[in-house]
Write a protein that holds these residues in place. Sequence first.
Motif, short mmCIF file in Angstrom:
data_model
loop_
_atom_site.label_atom_id
_atom_site.label_comp_id
_atom_site.label_asym_id
_atom_site.label_seq_id
_atom_site.Cartn_x
_atom_site.Cartn_y
_atom_site.Cartn_z
N ALA A 97 -5.73 1.62 -0.36
CA ALA A 97 -5.56 1.98 -1.77
C ALA A 97 -5.04 3.41 -1.88
CB ALA A 97 -6.89 1.85 -2.50
N GLY A 98 -4.02 3.59 -2.69
CA GLY A 98 -3.44 4.90 -2.91
C GLY A 98 -2.55 5.40 -1.79
N LYS A 99 -2.25 4.55 -0.82
CA LYS A 99 -1.43 4.96 0.34
C LYS A 99 -0.13 4.17 0.38
CE LYS A 99 -4.75 7.48 2.15
NZ LYS A 99 -4.70 8.86 2.48
N GLU A 100 0.79 4.59 1.22
CA GLU A 100 2.03 3.86 1.47
C GLU A 100 2.36 3.99 2.94
OE1 GLU A 100 5.58 6.18 -0.14
OE2 GLU A 100 3.93 6.84 -1.42
N ARG A 101 3.13 3.00 3.46
CA ARG A 101 3.46 3.01 4.88
C ARG A 101 4.56 2.02 5.20
NH1 ARG A 101 0.66 -1.34 7.79
NH2 ARG A 101 1.20 -0.20 9.64
N PRO A 102 5.22 2.20 6.37
CA PRO A 102 6.19 1.20 6.83
C PRO A 102 5.47 -0.10 7.19
CG PRO A 102 6.40 3.26 8.07
CD PRO A 102 5.15 3.36 7.25
N ILE A 103 6.13 -1.22 6.98
CA ILE A 103 5.58 -2.52 7.34
C ILE A 103 6.69 -3.37 7.96
CG2 ILE A 103 3.79 -2.53 5.55
CD1 ILE A 103 5.67 -4.56 4.03
N GLY A 104 6.32 -4.53 8.49
CA GLY A 104 7.29 -5.49 8.99
C GLY A 104 8.10 -5.00 10.17
N GLN A 105 7.52 -4.10 10.95
CA GLN A 105 8.24 -3.60 12.11
C GLN A 105 8.51 -4.75 13.07
OE1 GLN A 105 9.24 -0.32 11.77
NE2 GLN A 105 8.27 -0.76 9.82
N GLY A 106 9.69 -4.83 13.57
CA GLY A 106 10.06 -5.92 14.45
C GLY A 106 10.80 -7.02 13.71
N GLY A 107 11.09 -6.82 12.44
CA GLY A 107 11.88 -7.79 11.69
C GLY A 107 11.16 -9.06 11.31
N ASP A 108 9.86 -8.99 11.07
CA ASP A 108 9.08 -10.17 10.69
C ASP A 108 9.27 -10.51 9.22
OD1 ASP A 108 7.87 -10.53 13.23
OD2 ASP A 108 6.53 -8.87 12.78
N ARG A 109 9.36 -11.80 8.92
CA ARG A 109 9.47 -12.28 7.54
C ARG A 109 8.06 -12.37 6.95
NH1 ARG A 109 13.15 -15.37 4.37
NH2 ARG A 109 14.56 -15.46 6.14
N ALA A 110 7.85 -11.69 5.81
CA ALA A 110 6.54 -11.70 5.15
C ALA A 110 6.30 -13.06 4.50
CB ALA A 110 6.46 -10.60 4.11
N SER A 111 5.09 -13.60 4.68
CA SER A 111 4.73 -14.88 4.08
C SER A 111 3.86 -14.71 2.84
CB SER A 111 4.01 -15.77 5.08
OG SER A 111 2.82 -15.14 5.53
N GLY A 112 3.18 -13.56 2.70
CA GLY A 112 2.33 -13.37 1.53
C GLY A 112 1.63 -12.03 1.53
N VAL A 113 1.04 -11.72 0.38
CA VAL A 113 0.29 -10.49 0.18
C VAL A 113 -1.07 -10.88 -0.40
CG1 VAL A 113 0.12 -8.37 -1.18
CG2 VAL A 113 2.32 -9.07 -0.25
N GLU A 114 -2.14 -10.29 0.14
CA GLU A 114 -3.49 -10.47 -0.39
C GLU A 114 -3.94 -9.14 -0.96
OE1 GLU A 114 -7.06 -12.53 -1.19
OE2 GLU A 114 -5.37 -13.40 -0.08
N VAL A 115 -4.10 -9.06 -2.30
CA VAL A 115 -4.53 -7.83 -2.96
C VAL A 115 -6.04 -7.89 -3.14
CG1 VAL A 115 -4.31 -6.37 -5.01
CG2 VAL A 115 -2.32 -7.64 -4.16
N TYR A 116 -6.73 -6.86 -2.67
CA TYR A 116 -8.19 -6.82 -2.72
C TYR A 116 -8.66 -6.05 -3.95
CZ TYR A 116 -7.51 -8.28 2.05
OH TYR A 116 -7.11 -8.97 3.17
N CYS A 117 -9.45 -6.71 -4.81
CA CYS A 117 -9.96 -6.09 -6.01
C CYS A 117 -11.48 -6.17 -6.07
CB CYS A 117 -9.38 -6.76 -7.24
SG CYS A 117 -7.58 -6.63 -7.34
#
Length: 100
Positions: free
Chosen positions: A80-100
């Motif tokens: 929460a409140g952060k940012e960063r690189p993702i998907g290193q290695g060229g992976d296709r994202a299948s979904g996002v789980e947002v925690y509330c």
Amino acid sequence: MATASAPAAADVSAKFWDTKCNYGRACVYKTHGSEGRSWWNIEHCGYTPLNDYFTYAKAHGNAFRVYYNDDPKKWDFVEAGKERPIGQGGDRASGVEVYC
């Protein structure tokens, strides 16, 4: 004293492209070739399916996890409140789980 109200039914699946990560959203970022850069804004808790390549993420609200098609055991966590690189290695994202 005012009370908080639940989001409207239309808000439950609200997600959209924008040139920025909007306040309170979980966002993943990609470049669209000559079309420029875009943020996919997700504004609800729980799981949202994806099917694309993203290189950066920002939790402009709650923490979330990005899952990948190529390896179900692989994921990226964004605090929460952060940012960063993702998907290193060229992976296709299948979904996002947002925690509330």
